[in-house]
Write a protein that holds these residues in place. Structure first.
Motif, PDB file in Angstrom:
ATOM      1  N   ILE A 114       0.923  -1.193   0.079  1.00  0.00           N
ATOM      2  CA  ILE A 114       0.044  -0.092  -0.126  1.00  0.00           C
ATOM      3  C   ILE A 114       0.738   1.206  -0.108  1.00  0.00           C
ATOM      4  O   ILE A 114       0.646   2.050  -0.501  1.00  0.00           O
ATOM      5  N   PHE A 115       1.929   1.254   0.877  1.00  0.00           N
ATOM      6  CA  PHE A 115       3.047   2.378   0.894  1.00  0.00           C
ATOM      7  C   PHE A 115       3.521   2.546  -0.621  1.00  0.00           C
ATOM      8  O   PHE A 115       3.534   3.736  -0.880  1.00  0.00           O
ATOM      9  N   LYS A 116       3.961   1.612  -1.322  1.00  0.00           N
ATOM     10  CA  LYS A 116       4.356   1.612  -2.303  1.00  0.00           C
ATOM     11  C   LYS A 116       3.551   2.323  -3.551  1.00  0.00           C
ATOM     12  O   LYS A 116       3.887   2.913  -4.538  1.00  0.00           O
ATOM     13  N   SER A 117       2.250   1.757  -3.609  1.00  0.00           N
ATOM     14  CA  SER A 117       1.428   2.118  -4.528  1.00  0.00           C
ATOM     15  C   SER A 117       0.252   3.262  -4.308  1.00  0.00           C
ATOM     16  O   SER A 117      -0.155   3.689  -5.384  1.00  0.00           O
ATOM     17  N   SER A 118       0.182   3.630  -3.215  1.00  0.00           N
ATOM     18  CA  SER A 118      -0.947   4.747  -2.928  1.00  0.00           C
ATOM     19  C   SER A 118      -0.279   6.187  -3.473  1.00  0.00           C
ATOM     20  O   SER A 118       0.542   6.547  -3.085  1.00  0.00           O
ATOM     21  N   PRO A 119      -1.432   6.711  -4.102  1.00  0.00           N
ATOM     22  CA  PRO A 119      -1.071   8.136  -4.631  1.00  0.00           C
ATOM     23  C   PRO A 119      -1.344   9.169  -3.397  1.00  0.00           C
ATOM     24  O   PRO A 119      -1.084  10.259  -3.647  1.00  0.00           O
ATOM     25  N   TYR A 120      -2.007   8.541  -2.343  1.00  0.00           N
ATOM     26  CA  TYR A 120      -2.498   9.594  -1.155  1.00  0.00           C
ATOM     27  C   TYR A 120      -1.319   9.525  -0.114  1.00  0.00           C
ATOM     28  O   TYR A 120      -1.103   8.494   0.280  1.00  0.00           O
ATOM     29  N   GLN A 121      -0.724  10.714  -0.151  1.00  0.00           N
ATOM     30  CA  GLN A 121       0.167  11.013   0.869  1.00  0.00           C
ATOM     31  C   GLN A 121      -0.111  10.636   2.533  1.00  0.00           C
ATOM     32  O   GLN A 121       0.742   9.833   3.446  1.00  0.00           O
ATOM     33  N   THR A 122      -1.465  10.875   2.812  1.00  0.00           N
ATOM     34  CA  THR A 122      -2.006  10.614   4.079  1.00  0.00           C
ATOM     35  C   THR A 122      -1.834   9.019   4.201  1.00  0.00           C
ATOM     36  O   THR A 122      -1.896   8.340   5.282  1.00  0.00           O
ATOM     37  N   VAL A 123      -2.410   8.300   3.447  1.00  0.00           N
ATOM     38  CA  VAL A 123      -2.444   6.966   3.191  1.00  0.00           C
ATOM     39  C   VAL A 123      -1.117   6.163   3.368  1.00  0.00           C
ATOM     40  O   VAL A 123      -0.914   5.350   4.338  1.00  0.00           O
ATOM     41  N   ARG A 124      -0.155   6.873   2.648  1.00  0.00           N
ATOM     42  CA  ARG A 124       1.183   6.176   2.893  1.00  0.00           C
ATOM     43  C   ARG A 124       1.726   6.582   4.268  1.00  0.00           C
ATOM     44  O   ARG A 124       2.389   5.811   4.789  1.00  0.00           O
ATOM     45  N   LEU A 125       1.496   7.663   4.745  1.00  0.00           N
ATOM     46  CA  LEU A 125       1.759   8.136   6.364  1.00  0.00           C
ATOM     47  C   LEU A 125       1.243   6.918   7.277  1.00  0.00           C
ATOM     48  O   LEU A 125       1.779   6.803   8.109  1.00  0.00           O
ATOM     49  N   MET A 126      -0.067   6.713   7.064  1.00  0.00           N
ATOM     50  CA  MET A 126      -0.594   5.813   7.939  1.00  0.00           C
ATOM     51  C   MET A 126      -0.016   4.372   7.541  1.00  0.00           C
ATOM     52  O   MET A 126       0.156   3.537   8.562  1.00  0.00           O
ATOM     53  N   ALA A 127       0.242   3.966   6.511  1.00  0.00           N
ATOM     54  CA  ALA A 127       1.288   2.718   6.149  1.00  0.00           C
ATOM     55  C   ALA A 127       2.478   2.661   7.126  1.00  0.00           C
ATOM     56  O   ALA A 127       2.730   1.772   7.634  1.00  0.00           O
TER      57      ALA A 127
END
Length: 726
Positions: free
Chosen positions: A503-516
């Protein structure tokens, strides 16, 4: 012992699973008898408003007057077979638990626990009531403030904070010609009215005070982008997302209050420093011309000399120190220039204008329904008066504040899951899923905004749904929901670290990557190390900042290439630069230099040779080389116990991984129990270290060793559990 601990944890998890499977939920209103008698009609009306939200209410009068009995009752209601409570509010004079020996569950509080200063070295925390896995031993009831009860977190307790329910406080005081009961009644009427209005979250305001996050403009720019991700309904609307920086005004207090008094304001996030009675907003105004520069310098000397004199320093000696040291005119230091009535009044007026004080509340009527006070001490509910309660009990439409009871880390994710407010999440659940020991809700924890989108389900009720439902939300069209789903699935142990990394590698959302990233920090495996390496060079400032912080706490040598890569880049953000340099001190100098020479990151710079030389030279300051000789002081018989303690405590903020073996060897030379306990407690802060397991195993053997005093062995058990995440 390890098997026993695992069995206990399995039992706790089973109990939690059983509790959340109930179809109907409840809510407890815990109130002291006088407050209930004085405001019964308003309390009953508030209870009805909660029931309209689908929660069965239990009104519990505090007839015990001590925290232990209240906790037993709250836990009883939370584990009922029918309609167990999902949260509670404590209204009026409900006892305040003052917790000791639990500083590792706060974000920043690390005071020396002086028994002569109990109030100032303890943490007011309602985690006592809402986290049932925590265990406490009673110390004493305060004689000066009988509503304060002191407890110590025990060694047998869980050492991580994960509340079972959410909680909140409605605690006011007498003010002016109004009693605390009259103010309580007025507040309850207001919150019922606001809940009936059910506004959508369509207006957001955020503020940056002086010195916060290193005054980094890049951090605030990326914060704005994250709010648009979290609240996509704000996109394209004029003035729907408003930002204010203290530096844009001579005095930012007045435009801040103007924004907060907007009748359409829904949510405000205020980043600044704080104290129980003050929001620190501004530094002295930035001079714009020669006259203002001259006045700023004079003000500097006045402040320094006045502070020194107030602390008992000799006036003449202090004046001469600054006069001779800075070679300035003698008439700047005349009595009239330093202490005269006119200049003192001028400085007092300036001080009042720079900050927002308790005395401003009343004239200032905040209308933002929910306010996050990202500051120290604004929520210190051990006091009669404090900023967070004044926001809700004064006039204006503000019904909830979220604030900290002690000092708070600048670099914590204070608005984690904030996007869920826009989808209807209860305020109490917001804090429950971001459980810092010092963070509290003041006001109604059941308050919600009307969802800006039709989800087809209530997000609060969805917390009871199964893993399949939450896995589906990983593909939600809303970044806030995706982010929350990662969090929820990780708590249920229903998602692997490999899945989160993807998810971290693929998500375009910075907030989703931060949660990951932050969720993977709880896994602490190889996937986490890879995520940290990627995060150090992510395009989101907060991911780079948190990756830098966590890299320092982790110390894994595999992170060095990414650290060197980021360190050599320009314009990474002031706060990232600060945290990265702090992190690099936890890594060995030789390995950092070798990687720097391997990458040769400055080879294409215009001034490559000078830049390379400068960065290589700085590695002596930003590596473990800066701590040479410190560890040896712990075992040096010629070093005083006071200085040894100073060195030991310093490693709580600086987990020096390369010196773990030396620190443990130094521990074996210590014979004083107080120093042994201090060092063991310090090693508990190595909970993210790549050497945490060997540290844990060593101190488990200390716990098993009956030759150590019981207090030393208990601290060893606490450190073992902290390092193991138990």
């Amino acid at each position: 012992m390890k098997k026993i601990l695992k069995f206990i944890l399995a039992g706790v998890f089973a109990l939690s699973t059983l509790t959340i499977s109930a179809a109907e939920r409840g809510f407890a209103i815990v109130i002291d008898p006088i407050s209930y008698k004085e405001a019964k009609a308003e309390v009953d009306a508030y209870a009805q408003s909660v029931e309209k939200q689908g929660l069965k209410t239990y009104i519990v009068e505090d007839v015990w007057y001590n925290p232990d009995s209240i906790r037993v009752k709250v836990k009883e209601l939370a584990t009922k077979k029918d309609a167990p409570i999902e949260g509670a509010v404590f209204i009026g004079d409900i006892p305040v638990p003052m917790i000791r020996d639990a500083q590792h569950m706060t974000s920043a509080f690390k005071a020396k626990q002086d028994p002569k200063k109990m109030e100032f070295t303890s943490v007011p925390s309602d985690r006592f009531y809402d986290d049932f896995d925590l265990e406490f031993s009673f110390i004493e009831q305060s004689k000066e403030k009988p509503n304060q009860f002191y407890y110590s977190l025990t060694a047998t307790s869980a050492q991580v904070c994960q509340p079972d329910i959410y909680s909140a406080r409605m605690k006011s005081c007498d003010k002016g010609d109004k009693t605390k009961y009259e103010r309580l009644k007025a507040y309850l009427k207001k919150v019922v009215a606001q809940k009936e209005a059910t506004i959508k979250l369509s207006q957001v305001f955020y503020f940056a005070g002086q010195g916060y996050n290193s005054d980094c403009g890049l951090a605030r720019i990326d914060e704005k982008n994250s709010y648009y991700e979290m609240f996509p309904n704000l996109m394209g609307q004029a003035w729907s997302l408003t930002y204010q920086n203290h530096a844009d005004y001579v005095y930012s207090k007045y435009p801040l209050m103007s924004q907060m008094q907007r009748k359409d304001m829904a949510l405000a996030v205020l980043h600044h420093h704080g104290y129980p009675d003050t929001e620190y907003l501004d530094d002295n105004p930035i001079p714009q011309n020669a006259e203002q520069n001259l006045e700023a310098v004079k003000r500097f000397f006045r402040a320094k000399i006045n502070t020194a004199v107030s602390r008992g320093k000799d006036t003449t000696e202090t004046i001469n120190y600054y006069k001779d040291g800075y070679d300035v005119p003698e008439n700047w230091f005349s009595h009239e220039a330093l202490f005269g009535k006119e200049i003192s009044e001028k400085d007092s007026i300036n001080a009042v204008q720079m900050d927002l004080h308790l005395t401003d509340l009343g004239e200032y009527k905040p209308n933002a329904r929910v306010v996050i006070l990202d500051a120290c001490y604004n929520g210190a509910f051990c006091h009669d008066e404090y900023i967070a309660e004044e926001y809700i009990f004064e006039e204006g439409d503000c019904v909830v504040t979220i604030a900290n009871s002690v000092n708070s880390l600048q670099d914590k994710w204070c608005d984690r899951n904030i996007g869920m407010f826009g989808l209807g999440l209860r305020v109490g659940n917001f804090v429950k899923y971001n459980p810092y020991f010092e963070s509290h809700v003041f006001g109604d924890p059941t308050y919600t905004f009307a969802p800006f989108a039709k989800l087809g389900f209530n997000v609060n009720e969805a917390l009871l749904k199964g893993d399949k439902f939450w896995k589906k939300q990983l593909k939600s069209e809303y970044a806030a929901m995706q982010s929350f789903a990662i969090n929820e699935l990780a708590l249920r142990k229903a998602i692997t670290s490999a899945e989160i990394l993807e998810i971290f590698k693929s998500s375009p959302y910075q907030t989703v990557r931060l949660m990951a990233l932050n969720t993977l920090a709880t896994y602490k495996d190889d996937n986490y190390i890879e995520c940290l390496s990627l995060g150090l060079n992510d395009n989101f400032e907060l991911i780079r900042r948190f990756s830098s912080i966590q890299a320092g706490k982790c110390g894994d040598l595999r992170l060095i290439p990414a650290i060197v890569s980021l360190y050599s880049k320009p314009s990474i953000g002031q706060r990232v630069d600060f945290q990265l340099k702090m992190a690099m001190e936890m890594f060995p100098y030789n390995e950092l230099v070798a990687e720097f020479k391997k990458q040769d990151p400055c080879k294409d710079y215009y001034n490559a040779e000078e830049e390379t030389e400068s960065l290589l030279k700085s590695l002596k300051r930003f590596s473990d080389k800066s701590f040479e000789g410190e560890v040896e002081q712990i075992s040096n018989p010629e070093v005083s116990a006071k200085n040894k303690l100073k060195v030991i405590r310093s490693f709580r903020n600086r987990p020096l991984h390369p010196a773990v073996n030396e620190i443990i060897a130094a521990f074996e030379t210590i014979t004083e129990p107080d120093l042994q306990i201090a060092l063991i407690e310090t090693m508990g802060w190595f909970n993210m270290s790549y050497k945490r397991n060997e540290i844990a195993d060593y101190f488990f053997s200390v716990w098993e060793n009956k030759n150590y005093e019981e207090a030393v062995r208990n601290e060893a058990l606490k450190t073992y559990k902290r390092l193991k995440g138990l």
